[in-house]
Design an enzyme around this catalytic site. Structure first.
Site, PDB file in Angstrom:
ATOM      1  CE  LYS A   1       0.677  -0.054   6.628  1.00 38.84           C
ATOM      2  NZ  LYS A   1      -0.634   0.528   6.600  1.00 38.84           N
TER       3      LYS A   1
ATOM      4  CD  GLN B   1      -0.569   4.612   5.855  1.00 33.74           C
ATOM      5  OE1 GLN B   1      -0.877   3.579   6.430  1.00 33.74           O
ATOM      6  NE2 GLN B   1      -0.996   5.787   6.248  1.00 33.74           N
ATOM      7  N   GLY B   2       3.269   1.236   3.132  1.00 33.84           N
ATOM      8  CA  GLY B   2       4.242   0.197   3.387  1.00 33.84           C
ATOM      9  C   GLY B   2       3.757  -1.154   2.904  1.00 33.84           C
ATOM     10  CB  THR B   3       5.597  -4.159   2.247  1.00 36.45           C
ATOM     11  OG1 THR B   3       6.300  -3.237   1.445  1.00 36.45           O
ATOM     12  CG2 THR B   3       5.342  -5.425   1.475  1.00 36.45           C
ATOM     13  CB  VAL B   4       0.412  -5.716   4.295  1.00 39.80           C
ATOM     14  CG1 VAL B   4      -0.292  -6.489   5.383  1.00 39.80           C
ATOM     15  CG2 VAL B   4       0.081  -4.250   4.377  1.00 39.80           C
TER      16      VAL B   4
ATOM     17  CG  ASP C   1      -4.241   5.791   0.774  1.00 39.96           C
ATOM     18  OD1 ASP C   1      -4.942   6.317  -0.122  1.00 39.96           O
ATOM     19  OD2 ASP C   1      -3.428   4.892   0.536  1.00 39.96           O
TER      20      ASP C   1
ATOM     21  N   GLY D   1       0.822  -1.200   0.000  1.00 34.26           N
ATOM     22  CA  GLY D   1       0.000   0.000   0.000  1.00 34.26           C
ATOM     23  C   GLY D   1       0.853   1.246   0.000  1.00 34.26           C
TER      24      GLY D   1
END
Ligand SMILES: *[C@@H]1O[C@H](CO)[C@@H](O)[C@H](O)[C@H]1NC(C)=O
Ligand SMILES: *[C@@H]1O[C@H](CO)[C@@H](O)[C@H](O)[C@H]1NC(C)=O
Ligand SMILES: *[C@@H]1O[C@H](CO)[C@@H](O)[C@H](O)[C@H]1NC(C)=O
Ligand SMILES: *[C@@H]1O[C@H](CO)[C@@H](O)[C@H](O)[C@H]1NC(C)=O
Ligand SMILES: *[C@@H]1O[C@H](CO)[C@@H](O)[C@H](O)[C@H]1NC(C)=O
Ligand SMILES: *[C@@H]1O[C@H](CO)[C@@H](O)[C@H](O)[C@H]1NC(C)=O
Ligand SMILES: *[C@@H]1O[C@H](CO)[C@@H](O)[C@H](O)[C@H]1NC(C)=O
Ligand SMILES: *[C@@H]1O[C@H](CO)[C@@H](O)[C@H](O)[C@H]1NC(C)=O
Ligand SMILES: *[C@@H]1O[C@H](CO)[C@@H](O)[C@H](O)[C@H]1NC(C)=O
Ligand SMILES: *[C@@H]1O[C@H](CO)[C@@H](O)[C@H](O)[C@H]1NC(C)=O
Ligand SMILES: *[C@@H]1O[C@H](CO)[C@@H](O)[C@H](O)[C@H]1NC(C)=O
Ligand SMILES: *[C@@H]1O[C@H](CO)[C@@H](O)[C@H](O)[C@H]1NC(C)=O
Length: 759
Positions: free
Chosen positions: A467, A451-454, A564, A449
Site C-alpha cells: 500500500k 488513504q492510498g492505492t493497494v 475510516d 482506498g
C-alpha cells in the site's frame, strides 16, 4: 484576327454551357437522395443573440434534426428572448467540439430561523434520451461552512453517487481563503464521463447549521464549469454566490448524434447519416455512444449541412496570421502551397526561411567536409555527455531514494530497531518493491482506498498487499515511525498483519499480509440482494471480532486510530473471520487541518465539525456498521433520511423492530437483538463524549455473539455459511461479477475518493 476571336468566343460559350449542364445534372443527381436534408435548413438561426446552428433549431420553426435538438426561444419578459433547452438556458452551441454551454441552477440550503429547519432547494436535470450528456470537464462545487452535499444519478437505475464536504473549522469563516477551494469553505469534486442525469441533495440531518447561520446563512451546491470559478470568502457570508448570476452557474454539456452508436454504424444508414457535407468527417463520441461530425482539415462550416452552408474550403492565403507564408501563397482545396519566390530556396512558412542560392559547387564541397568532421566530433562529445548524464541520473536517484528514507524517518526507525530488536519487522528495498509490483503496474491494483492505492504482489515467496500511503506530515515523522514499529508487533487474529515498510519512495509504502479481498461490504450486498444468507450469530461474531480489533488498536501504548471504519475495510478471511485493514497510513496534523479521509454515511458528524480525529470517531463509524448489520439497510439513500437518523428516531419511538432485517427477527433472540440495537445507539450518540469505549463495545458484542439464544434461532432453508470460505469464494465471484454492474461498488469507491481532500 476577327474570325479567330469569334471562334474563341464560340468555344468559350460552348464550354460554359456544358459546365452549366454538367453542374445541373450533378446537382439534381446529388440533391435527390438528400432532399430531406435540404428542407431542414432553418431560416431563423439566432435567438437572443445566441446562434442555434443545425442540427439544432428553434422549436417553432420545426427545422431541427429531431425533436431532441429543438430549442425553445422564450420571451423572458420585456420582449427579451432567450434560448432554453428544457428549463435550462442555453448560452452557446459549439458545432466543432460537440459541446454546449448552459446555465445550471444552483441548489441551496439555508437555515430558516422562523421554522427552525433547513430550507433546501435541490435541483435535478434529466437528460436521458436527449443528445446531451453532462461533460466531465464540470466540477461539482459546494460552498458552505457545514455542508455535506451529494450529487447522484437517477434513483434505482443510476450508478453513481458522490459527495463533497465543505467545512470551516468550528464554523470559523476566517479559516477560508480567497481562490482556494479545497475543503475549507468550498470543495470541488470531479464527475465521471457519461452521466445523463443530475440531482443534488444536502445531508441536513447531520449538518445542522443553526449555530452558524448568522455568519453563514446558506450553503450551495452546483455542477458547474469550474475553469472560470474562483472562490471568494464573501460567498460564505453573503448571498453573492447565488445572486451574481441570478441563481445560476455556467455548465458544459456534450452532445452527439445518438441515433447510431458509432460512425461505422451510422454510415451504413445513408439517409440518416448526419455528416451531410462533402468534406466532412465522422468522430465517435468519446463521451457516451453516438458520433459527431467535423469538417475535414482545411475546411470550415457546418458539417451537418450540404452545399454552400456545409464545409467550405478555407482560403489559407487570406489568413496570414493562422497560416503564415512569407513567399508565394496559392490556395488548394483543403490545403495551400507556400513556396519561395523564384530564384530563392528554403522554407517559406518561416520568416526569413527563403535564401538566394549563390554558393558555388567547390565552396559547398568544402563546407560539406568541414561539416562532416564537426558532426563526427559533436557526435562523439554528445555520446560522452549522454553517458555522463546517465550516471549522474542514477546517482541522483540513489541520492533521492536516500533523501526519502531520511525524510520519512528511516534513520529513526533504524535506531529504534537497534534498540528494540527488529522481531517481525522488515525494511524493504525500493528495487524489491518495484520488481514485485512490476513498477506499480495497474494490473496489480486490488483496491483504491481513502488513504492510498493497494497492490498485490509476491515478496520472498509470500503473497502480500502493498500500500502506497499519501504523503505523511513532516512533523509527525516520529509518531509515524513509532506507530509502524508498534503495528508490526501487533499479532491479533482480527487485524491484517503489517509485515514491514519501505521508506525510499516519495510516500511511505506499507506491506501487509495478503487476505482474500472479500469484504463485509460485499457480504452485506449479497445479503441485501437475497443471494446469501447471513445469520444473526455470524453478524454478531463479525461485529465482535471487528470491535475487538479496533479496541486493540485503540489500546496500544501509542494508540492507533483507524479513521475510516467501514464495511469495505473489514476483510473476511476463511470461515468469514473478520480482519480489519486499511490502517497505518492515517496521519492527521492539527495545525495544518489535514483531513485524511472518511466515507459518507460513516463519518462522525462531530468529526466534520471539529476536524480532529479521536477514538470516538471510530466508535461512531462502527456504530453505523452495527446498525447496517441489524437492519440490512445501506447507510445512505436519496429516498429517505440517513440510516443513523432513522435508527435513532426509531429507538426513541420504540419502533425499531420495523427497521430490523426480517431475516434475523425472531422471538427467540429478540433480547439479544435489542441489546445490540441499544449498543449501536450508544455508539451513535452526539456529542461523542458519551459514547462507550471500543473495549466495552467489543466485550458486550462478544457476550451477545456467544449467547445461547442466538444459536436457538431457527435457521433458514439456505444456509450457505456452512460451506468453507473457498467454496463460497467461487460462488461469490460468480455472483459478484453480476452484482458489480449494480453500481454499489462504484458508488462506494467514488464516494471515498471525493470526500477526502487535502489541506
Ligand atoms: C428570429 O427570431 C427572433 C426571436 O424569435 C426575432 O427576434 C428575430 O427578429 C427573428 N429574425 C428573423 C430574421 O426572422
Ligand atoms: C473539429 O475541427 C476543429 C477545427 O479544425 C478543431 O478545432 C476541433 O478540435 C475538431 N473537433 C474534433 C472533435 O475533432
Ligand atoms: C422555504 O423558503 C420558501 C421561499 O423562501 C418559503 O416559501 C417556504 O415556506 C420555506 N420553507 C420552510 C420550511 O421554511
Ligand atoms: C428521465 O427521462 C427519461 C426519459 O424521458 C424517463 O424515462 C425517466 O423516467 C426520467 N427520470 C426521472 C427520474 O424523472
Ligand atoms: C438544529 O439544532 C437546533 C439547536 O441545536 C435544534 O433546535 C434544531 O431542531 C436542529 N434542527 C435539525 C433539523 O436537526
Ligand atoms: C471567464 O471570465 C471572464 C471575466 O469574467 C470572461 O470575460 C470570460 O468570458 C469567461 N470565460 C468563460 C469561458 O466563461
Ligand atoms: C438564488 O437566486 C434565485 C434567483 O435570483 C432566487 O430565486 C433564490 O431564492 C436564491 N436562493 C437563495 C438561497 O438565496
Ligand atoms: C450510400 O451512399 C453511397 C454514396 O453516396 C453509395 O455508394 C452507397 O451504395 C449507398 N449505400 C446504401 C445502403 O444506400
Ligand atoms: C468508432 O468506434 C468503433 C467501435 O469502438 C471502432 O471500431 C471505430 O474504428 C471507431 N471509429 C472512429 C472513426 O473512430
Ligand atoms: C468529450 O469530452 C471532453 C471533455 O469533456 C471534450 O474535450 C471532448 O471534446 C468531448 N469529445 C466529444 C467527441 O464529444
Ligand atoms: C517549414 O517550417 C515549418 C515550421 O517550422 C515546418 O512545420 C515545415 O515542416 C517546414 N517545411 C519544410 C518543407 O521543411
Ligand atoms: C479481488 O482479487 C482478485 C484477484 O485476487 C481481483 O481480480 C479482484 O478484482 C479483486 N476484487 C476487488 C473488489 O478488489
Amino acid at each position: 484576327m476577327a474570325p479567330l476571336r469569334e471562334v474563341m468566343v464560340a468555344m468559350r460559350a460552348a464550354f460554359c454551357e456544358n459546365i452549366w449542364l454538367l453542374m445541373l445534372l450533378l446537382s439534381t443527381a446529388l440533391a435527390a437522395p438528400f432532399a430531406a436534408g435540404e428542407t431542414a435548413l432553418c431560416k431563423n438561426t439566432t435567438c437572443g443573440g445566441v446562434d442555434i446552428p443545425y442540427p439544432f433549431g428553434i422549436s417553432t420553426e420545426s427545422c431541427a434534426m429531431g425533436s431532441g435538438f429543438d430549442v425553445d426561444c422564450t420571451d423572458t419578459g420585456n420582449g427579451v428572448y432567450k434560448p432554453f433547452y428544457g428549463d435550462v438556458e442555453l448560452l452557446g452551441i459549439d458545432i466543432q467540439r460537440g459541446q454546449a454551454r448552459v446555465n445550471n441552477h444552483i441548489s441551496s440550503s439555508c437555515y430558516d430561523a422562523i421554522s427552525k429547519g433547513m430550507n433546501s432547494t435541490e435541483w435535478f436535470l434529466n437528460l436521458t434520451d436527449t443528445p446531451f450528456m453532462l461533460s466531465d470537464s464540470n466540477k461539482f462545487t459546494v460552498v458552505g461552512c457545514r455542508t455535506l452535499a451529494y450529487i447522484a444519478d437517477q434513483d434505482y437505475v443510476g450508478k453513481y453517487m458522490s459527495g463533497c464536504v465543505s467545512g470551516c473549522r468550528r464554523g470559523d469563516v476566517s479559516k477560508a481563503m480567497n481562490g482556494i477551494c479545497s475543503g475549507i469553505g468550498c470543495c470541488q469534486t470531479a464527475i465521471p464521463k457519461g452521466l445523463d442525469y443530475y440531482q443534488v441533495f444536502f445531508d441536513v440531518s447531520s449538518m445542522n447549521t443553526s449555530g452558524i447561520y448568522n455568519r453563514t446563512p446558506c450553503s450551495y451546491a452546483v455542477l458547474m464549469d469550474s475553469s472560470n470559478f474562483t472562490f471568494s470568502t464573501t460567498y460564505l457570508t453573503s448571498l453573492e454566490f447565488n445572486s451574481t448570476n441570478d441563481g445560476q452557474a455556467p455548465m458544459v454539456l456534450d452532445w452527439a448524434i445518438r441515433s447510431a452508436n458509432t460512425c461505422e454504424e451510422a454510415q451504413k444508414k445513408n439517409d440518416s447519416y448526419a455528416c451531410k457535407s462533402t468534406n466532412s468527417e465522422c468522430f465517435n463520441s468519446t463521451n457516451g455512444s453516438g458520433y459527431i461530425c467535423n469538417c475535414s482539415k482545411g475546411y470550415e462550416g457546418n458539417p451537418y449541412l450540404q452545399g454552400s452552408n456545409g464545409c467550405r474550403d478555407i482560403d489559407e492565403c487570406l489568413y496570414s496570421k493562422t497560416y503564415p507564408c512569407y513567399g508565394k501563397c496559392r490556395n488548394k482545396p483543403g490545403d495551400f502551397d507556400c513556396t519561395c519566390q523564384a530564384g530563392s530556396k528554403g522554407n517559406a512558412t518561416i520568416p526569413g526561411g527563403c535564401r538566394k542560392d549563390f554558393l558555388p559547387l567547390k565552396a559547398r564541397l568544402g563546407i560539406g567536409n568541414v561539416v562532416c568532421v564537426l558532426a563526427g566530433l559533436f557526435g562523439f562529445l554528445g555520446w560522452e555527455v549522454i553517458r555522463h548524464k546517465r550516471s549522474m541520473k542514477k546517482q541522483a536517484l540513489l541520492r533521492q531514494t536516500d533523501e526519502f528514507f531520511q525524510q520519512h524517518g528511516g534513520q529513526l526507525l533504524l535506531e529504534m530497531m537497534k534498540v528494540e530488536g527488529n522481531a517481525g519487522f522488515n525494511l524493504y528495498d525500493r528495487q524489491e518493491i518495484e520488481t514485485a509490483t512490476n513498477n506499480f503496474n495497474k494490473a496489480h491494483i486490488v483496491g483504491e482506498g481513502g488513504q492510498g492505492t493497494v497492490y498485490r504482489a509476491v515478496l520472498g515467496g509470500v503473497a502480500v498487499a502493498i500500500k502506497m500511503c499519501k504523503e505523511i506530515d513532516e512533523s509527525r515523522k516520529m509518531e509515524f515511525v513509532q506507530e509502524l514499529v508498534i503495528l508490526c508487533r501487533v499479532n491479533h487474529p482480527n487485524i491484517v498483519k503489517l509485515l514491514g515498510c519501505c521508506l525510499q519512495f516519495e510516500a511511505p509504502i506499507l506491506v501487509y499480509e495478503f487476505v482474500q479481498n472479500k469484504t463485509l461490504q460485499e457480504l452485506m450486498d449479497l445479503q441485501r440482494s437475497r443471494r446469501f444468507y447471513v445469520t444473526l450469530g455470524t453478524r454478531l461474531r463479525i461485529a465482535a471480532e471487528s470491535a475487538g480489533a479496533l479496541a486493540h488498536l485503540h489500546s496500544l501504548p501509542h494508540p492507533v486510530l483507524h479513521g475510516d471504519v467501514k464495511p469495505a475495510n473489514i476483510l473476511l478471511a476463511e470461515g468469514l473471520v473478520a480482519k480489519v485493514s486499511d490502517f497505518g497510513c492515517s496521519t492527521i496534523d492539527e495545525n495544518t487541518q489535514a483531513v485524511p479521509k472518511g466515507t459518507p454515511g460513516y463519518i462522525d458528524p462531530d468529526y466534520l465539525l471539529e476536524y480532529e480525529l479521536t477514538a470516538k470517531n471510530d466508535i461512531y463509524s462502527f456504530g453505523v456498521i452495527l446498525v447496517e448489520l441489524l437492519t440490512g439497510m445501506k447507510p445512505l439513500s436519496k429516498e429517505r433520511k440517513s440510516l443513523t437518523s432513522l435508527f435513532l428516531e426509531a429507538m426513541a419511538d420504540g419502533t425499531v423492530r420495523e427497521l430490523l432485517d426480517s431475516d434475523i427477527v425472531d422471538e427467540a433472540c429478540m433480547r439479544v437483538i435489542h441489546r445490540a440495537a441499544v449498543l449501536a445507539s450508544q455508539c451513535l450518540v452526539v456529542p461523542g463524549m458519551a459514547r462507550p469505549t471500543m473495549a466495552l463495545v467489543a466485550e458486550e458484542l462478544k457476550y451477545l455473539a456467544l449467547a445461547d439464544e442466538v444459536h436457538q434461532c431457527p435457521q433458514p432453508p439456505f444456509v450457505l455459511e456452512g460451506m468453507s470460505f473457498m467454496d463460497m469464494g467461487s460462488t461469490v465471484s460468480i455472483w459478484y461479477d453480476e452484482s458489480r454492474t449494480s453500481g454499489v461498488y462504484s458508488l462506494e469507491n467514488k464516494a471515498v475518493l471525493s470526500t477526502e481532500f487535502s489541506r
